[in-house]
Design a protein around this motif. Sequence first.
Motif, PDB file in Angstrom:
ATOM      1  N   GLU A  17      16.704  30.774  23.839  1.00 25.41           N
ATOM      2  CA  GLU A  17      17.168  31.098  25.192  1.00 25.41           C
ATOM      3  C   GLU A  17      15.962  31.291  26.100  1.00 25.41           C
ATOM      4  N   ALA A  19      15.880  32.237  29.103  1.00 24.90           N
ATOM      5  CA  ALA A  19      15.964  33.472  29.875  1.00 24.90           C
ATOM      6  C   ALA A  19      15.453  34.660  29.060  1.00 24.90           C
ATOM      7  N   HIS A  20      15.732  34.627  27.765  1.00 22.36           N
ATOM      8  CA  HIS A  20      15.269  35.726  26.918  1.00 22.36           C
ATOM      9  C   HIS A  20      13.747  35.698  26.808  1.00 22.36           C
ATOM     10  N   ASN A  69      19.172  33.194  15.659  1.00 22.42           N
ATOM     11  CA  ASN A  69      20.106  32.123  16.002  1.00 22.42           C
ATOM     12  C   ASN A  69      19.432  31.100  16.893  1.00 22.42           C
ATOM     13  N   SER A  97      17.188  39.863  17.263  1.00 24.28           N
ATOM     14  CA  SER A  97      18.497  39.237  17.070  1.00 24.28           C
ATOM     15  C   SER A  97      19.618  40.059  17.682  1.00 24.28           C
ATOM     16  N   THR A  98      20.682  39.373  18.067  1.00 20.49           N
ATOM     17  CA  THR A  98      21.874  40.091  18.547  1.00 20.49           C
ATOM     18  C   THR A  98      22.788  40.415  17.368  1.00 20.49           C
ATOM     19  N   SER A  99      22.455  39.885  16.188  1.00 20.81           N
ATOM     20  CA  SER A  99      23.326  40.095  15.030  1.00 20.81           C
ATOM     21  C   SER A  99      23.029  41.418  14.347  1.00 20.81           C
ATOM     22  N   SER A 100      24.078  42.213  14.195  1.00 20.90           N
ATOM     23  CA  SER A 100      23.891  43.478  13.480  1.00 20.90           C
ATOM     24  C   SER A 100      24.460  43.367  12.073  1.00 20.90           C
ATOM     25  N   LEU A 101      24.701  42.141  11.639  1.00 18.13           N
ATOM     26  CA  LEU A 101      25.234  41.945  10.286  1.00 18.13           C
ATOM     27  C   LEU A 101      24.215  42.363   9.237  1.00 18.13           C
ATOM     28  N   GLU A 102      24.715  43.123   8.285  1.00 19.91           N
ATOM     29  CA  GLU A 102      23.813  43.605   7.246  1.00 19.91           C
ATOM     30  C   GLU A 102      23.144  42.466   6.492  1.00 19.91           C
ATOM     31  N   LYS A 119      18.663  42.986  19.558  1.00 21.78           N
ATOM     32  CA  LYS A 119      18.661  42.807  21.010  1.00 21.78           C
ATOM     33  C   LYS A 119      19.732  43.735  21.555  1.00 21.78           C
TER      34      LYS A 119
END
Lengths: 147, 502
Positions: A17, A19-20, A69, A97-102, A119
């Motif tokens: 991204e 923008a990020h 991602n 990351s925006t993922s909080s998956l373990e 993030k």
Amino acid sequence: MTPQSEASRPILLIDDESAHRRIFKRALKKAGISRPVLECSSLGEAKALVKRIAAGEAHAPVVAFLDLNLGDGRGTALISALRSAVPTSGIPILILSTSSLERDVEESLSLGATRYLLKLDDPEQFCARIIEELHTLFTPTNKPLND
Amino acid sequence: MNSELKPLITEERPVSPLWRIGSRAIPVGFAFLFLFFASAGSLISFAFGLAAVGMGVFLGARMVSEQYASHCSHLMDSLRGTLSEVIRRTGFRDAPKAMEPESTPTEDERTLLQRGRITGTFRLAESLDWNIRELVRLYELLTTNIAASVIIFEVGRKVTFCSAYTQVLTGYSQSELFDTDRDILHDIVVDEDRARYERAWSVSALGDDSLVKYQIHHRSGIPLWLETRFVPILDEQAEVTAVMSLTIDLTELLAQKRQVEEKNQDLQDFTYMVSHDLKAPIFTIKGIASALDEDYGTVIGSEGKELIHYIVEGAGRLERLVSSVLLYSRLTTSQSKDTVVPLDDVLQQVLQDFSQQMKETQAQVTVSALPKVWGDPLRLYQVFSNLVGNAIKYRDPSRLPVITVHPRAVYGGFAVIDVTDNGSGIPEDRISEIFRPYQRAHGNEIEGSGIGLACVKKIVDACGGSVNVRSQQGEGSTFSVSLPLPLPKPQSVPEGLERAFE
């Protein structure tokens, strides 16, 4: 490497991204960190860059920020690539990351990531966190390598 | 199921009436005849003698008929008993005519009585015959049409009965099953399941019911999922004499279940993916908007800054919505980590996190001493944070919010905790829906994701508890949550049984 070149080693930023990346660079600028930033917007691009770094054709970064991602694949593949290339084998790798998956967290850390930064909902807070991490890494008393 | 299996007809067969007359009346008559011949020896006396024979036969017959009548009534009692047994066991409602009470005969009407008894006995026998035929018909109807295999094994495993459907389930004919001393099912159970199948069989051979799900190779080679209930058949001494297996085909059912699970999983993945992917653009919107505000605030002026504020606010709302959807979908995708949780600690944390809101709304929240329960501390936090949060959010603007958290009861291994408020209450027609996701009692006038109570229900259901609500519009609501108390380790269930009942 000599201390001079150490200070000019770039920060590697891999995020699809734009923008990020922009928000990230702005935060660096605000914090007064003037190191060059090597940007990659895809997994393919990043892999090619890591190859060049490994071959000594590009400057080895002092730290890598990596989004999980990426448009063309998962960033986790890059963790191993960075770890197996000699110039980057010991640098801190920070996952953004925006993922909080373990399973994402566990996989990243087991592959050799130094830290996993979410993030957060609030970009300002998130940037503050990154700057804090960078300051810790670059404070002369702290050895930036080998977390 | 193991009621004593008495033979249906216990009485001996009735002896033929002719034989009775021959055996009793004739000797009595001849005894009279002989007596008269011996004393007089004349024709007259012979005539008398004949009369006497007649009388003797008459008296004898009368005696016999009385005896016969008593025998009849015995037989009738027995048949009546059998008949009611047949009716009781078969469930036939059609009470035969012979069961109607007979009119009480007058003392003198012996012949009528006798005839009546005989007729009654015949009618009873006919009715019994009809019932038994009906029973056999029903039995055949059932065993040939039931979509289940019924097999009765001797304890030594020899098949003594096998219903027609067994051939459909296994591919082996009844005669093939009868001819062997082996349980063919045992041979065609897949290797991984055979031990469980055998264990279930053994449990029943020892006198208990057992249930087992397993896979077999049908003779055609097609794998099938079956479920068998083994039922021991006991004799009067409660010894197992045989084992009955009732087997149904679960293949289709399991395939459907798997399909539903797969679809559910797809949906979960999709929800997760969408809500997750939405986070990145929200991050962009918020980050860029605040950069714009900071770096170009002087250029765009106060009106421009106000517009940026709306962007940030909108992005924030989107963010919260996405987070709540993520939270809900993760309740399914992630494993709960159960342990002993002191609810006091949970509520303390909740109150701490709501302290700002409580101050702003002047809410008075009273928490009684609460028990320890069994669950995932993070999820229990979610439960009470949602309930307390809702109690504050949906307060009645005309009065200060008063909220109590109180353990109402502890029973049956559960603690029931009431969260009561004096808020606006829930409209009656919405009560049944408020625990479903995206159903909101208050429409959109108060911000919410519509997922909070759905989360509460999902969490509470998952740990075996329940949640319900009583509410009076304009007066307030009470949410009752029942949660399992921490128990010592459950008694171990014999291996196989727990899998059998999974």
